[in-house]
Design a protein around this motif. Structure first.
Motif, PDB file in Angstrom:
ATOM      1  N   THR A 165       0.861  -1.190   0.000  1.00 60.04           N
ATOM      2  CA  THR A 165       0.000   0.000   0.000  1.00 60.04           C
ATOM      3  C   THR A 165       0.892   1.233   0.000  1.00 60.04           C
ATOM      4  O   THR A 165       1.926   1.257   0.663  1.00 60.04           O
ATOM      5  N   THR A 166       0.472   2.209  -0.794  1.00 61.75           N
ATOM      6  CA  THR A 166       1.214   3.474  -0.806  1.00 61.75           C
ATOM      7  C   THR A 166       0.301   4.594  -0.308  1.00 61.75           C
ATOM      8  O   THR A 166       0.533   5.771  -0.558  1.00 61.75           O
ATOM      9  N   ALA A 167      -0.743   4.188   0.408  1.00 61.08           N
ATOM     10  CA  ALA A 167      -1.700   5.166   0.940  1.00 61.08           C
ATOM     11  C   ALA A 167      -1.004   6.053   1.985  1.00 61.08           C
ATOM     12  O   ALA A 167       0.037   5.687   2.522  1.00 61.08           O
ATOM     13  N   PRO A 168      -1.608   7.214   2.278  1.00 63.95           N
ATOM     14  CA  PRO A 168      -0.948   8.171   3.171  1.00 63.95           C
ATOM     15  C   PRO A 168      -0.721   7.643   4.590  1.00 63.95           C
ATOM     16  O   PRO A 168      -1.430   6.751   5.054  1.00 63.95           O
ATOM     17  N   ALA A 169       0.257   8.262   5.250  1.00 66.10           N
ATOM     18  CA  ALA A 169       0.551   7.963   6.652  1.00 66.10           C
ATOM     19  C   ALA A 169      -0.713   8.093   7.487  1.00 66.10           C
ATOM     20  O   ALA A 169      -1.513   9.005   7.274  1.00 66.10           O
TER      21      ALA A 169
END
Ligand code: GLU
Ligand code: MG
Length: 460
Positions: A165-169
């Protein structure tokens, strides 16, 4: 019946229970001075023998490095001698993500049944007993941070990480993307008897954190071993790989393994909160001041790898300045105020520690430092607000804030000179820890930061 014979009896019953559950193998782990969980496994039908007589393992592992190099101390190293691993049946746990397997942490004794002087788990127990003899109870817990990546198909271990996943922190999108995986992590921990307090996405790419309920010091150290191995196993079942390394990618925010500790006397928290104010009992002040004073030496225990010092950067929430603060995430020692109606009371958090640390050494050394603070009536300096990393050098000096060791060598030098920690650890364990630190430093001396991160990424 002797104690071992009694334990053998209860092991026979435990083995029958495991057998009925289809569990044929038991992993007996202990953690070495480089922070690696090492293991011997026995078939369930051998468990009672293991409990009665122990399982053989060489003392040379006390001077193993994280790169599987072997060094030596004045007391340890070389091919001679043997030890016995004795599983602690109180922690015997069926592993949810490794069908057919159970786990128990082990204590180490010599062939004649005497405690091994370098056994880290026995050290943690000795320090908890020392605190109890002083009328103090400690409840501790580690936060586990990890970075999850897709398991590489080829020999790409050191290359770019492939994040699932490269979703936000801190983003819900990370939880959505990995909801089956994260559910399996919390379910596995729960059925294994580890109480999950929270799980959330963290700051760095692919990073998550789970925190578990406080427990007595030895149990807290056992818990973090079990949590890590559980996450590792669940990850593998999802085609993923978990990195607990202090620096997964050099220059990024790293993985911490912060140690939380609450102090109690006669069942009452020494961190007092009332409706409008909070205070620390005098013993809590002295204990925490002892920990703060000892932090430079404690770093050699809690931040034991050259990779640890890649993580310990200003303004990365890793707490690199020797100061304390109320709810200050840039202070090495963070005081967390409990709500007035919180039965657990407040507690403190040691921020710089990471998962390369042997958790048994970490809890034991922190207790030793705190008790030394009580013995010497140590006092806390003024608390700090804000990020010391953004202050100028002069302003930090004016406030008396110094940076903690910036290299493993510096931390090891401080541990070498620390009389209270040397006394608490004992010569054999103190010498072995130092020998491993020096060997780690030498091994990675010629490596660039990115190479250290890549080489240690999957160590712990
Ligand atoms: N990842 C940070 C560390 O290296 C900690 C973040 C937090 O405050 O939980 O310790
Ligand atoms: Mg965190």
């Amino acid at each position: 019946m002797g104690a071992r014979a009694e334990q053998r009896e209860s092991a026979v019953q435990s083995a029958a229970r495991l057998d009925a559950e289809g569990v044929g193998n038991v992993a007996l782990t202990w953690v070495d001075n480089a922070g690696i969980s090492r293991v011997k496994t026995v078939p369930t039908r051998r468990l009672a023998d293991a409990v009665a007589r122990g399982v053989g393992m060489s003392p040379v592992f006390d001077v193993f490095t994280s790169a599987d190099g072997i060094t030596a101390s004045d007391h340890l190293g070389g091919p001679d001698g043997d030890l016995r691993l004795f599983p602690d049946l109180d922690r015997l746990t069926i592993l949810a993500a490794q069908p057919g397997w159970a786990w128990a942490p082990a204590d180490r004794y010599d062939q004649l049944g005497r405690p091994h002087p370098a056994c880290q788990r026995l050290f943690a127990r000795r320090m908890a007993e020392r605190a109890a003899a002083a009328g103090l109870e400690l409840r501790m817990g580690f936060e586990t941070e990890w970075v999850v990546a897709r398991a590489p198909q080829g020999p790409a271990d050191a290359g770019e990480l492939d994040y699932p996943t490269t979703a936000p922190a801190y983003g819900m999108a990370r939880v959505v993307a990995l909801s089956d995986y994260l559910r399996d992590v919390t379910e596995a921990l729960t059925v294994q008897g580890v109480e999950v307090l929270q799980l959330h996405p963290e700051y760095a790419p692919g990073q998550f954190e789970v925190s578990t309920a406080p427990a007595d010091p030895v149990r807290a150290a056992d818990d973090v071993v079990l949590v890590r191995e559980t996450i590792r196993a669940v990850s593998a079942r999802h085609g993923l790989r978990a990195s607990f390394a202090p620096s997964v990618v050099a220059g990024e925010v790293g993985n911490g393994c912060h140690l939380h500790l609450g102090l109690y006397r006669d069942g009452t928290s020494l961190h007092r909160a009332a409706d409008t104010d909070w205070s620390l009992a005098p013993d809590a002040v002295a204990f925490l001041a002892g920990v703060l004073d000892a932090l430079p030496a404690l770093l050699a225990i809690g931040c034991p790898s050259p990779a640890s010092y890649l993580r310990l950067q200003p303004s990365h929430w890793a707490g690199i300045y020797q100061c304390w603060g109320v709810e200050n995430r840039e202070a090495a020692l963070r005081l967390v105020i409990g709500a007035p109606d919180d039965p657990d009371g407040g507690h403190a958090e040691v921020k710089p520690f990471d998962a390369a640390a042997n958790p048994y050494l970490a809890v034991g050394a922190v207790i030793a430092a705190g008790l030394h603070g009580i013995d010497t009536t140590a006092r806390l300096p003024a608390p700090q607000t804000g990020d010391p990393g953004v202050l100028g050098v002069r302003e930090r000096a004016r406030r008396g804030i110094v940076r903690l060791p910036a290299t493993l060598t510096e931390a090891a030098d401080r541990l070498e000179k620390s009389a209270p920690l040397r006394e608490a650890l004992g010569e054999v364990l103190h010498g072995a820890v130092l020998a491993v630190r020096r060997a780690e430093e030498a091994h990675y001396a010629a490596y660039e930061p990115a190479e250290i991160a890549a080489a240690t990424r999957w160590c712990w």
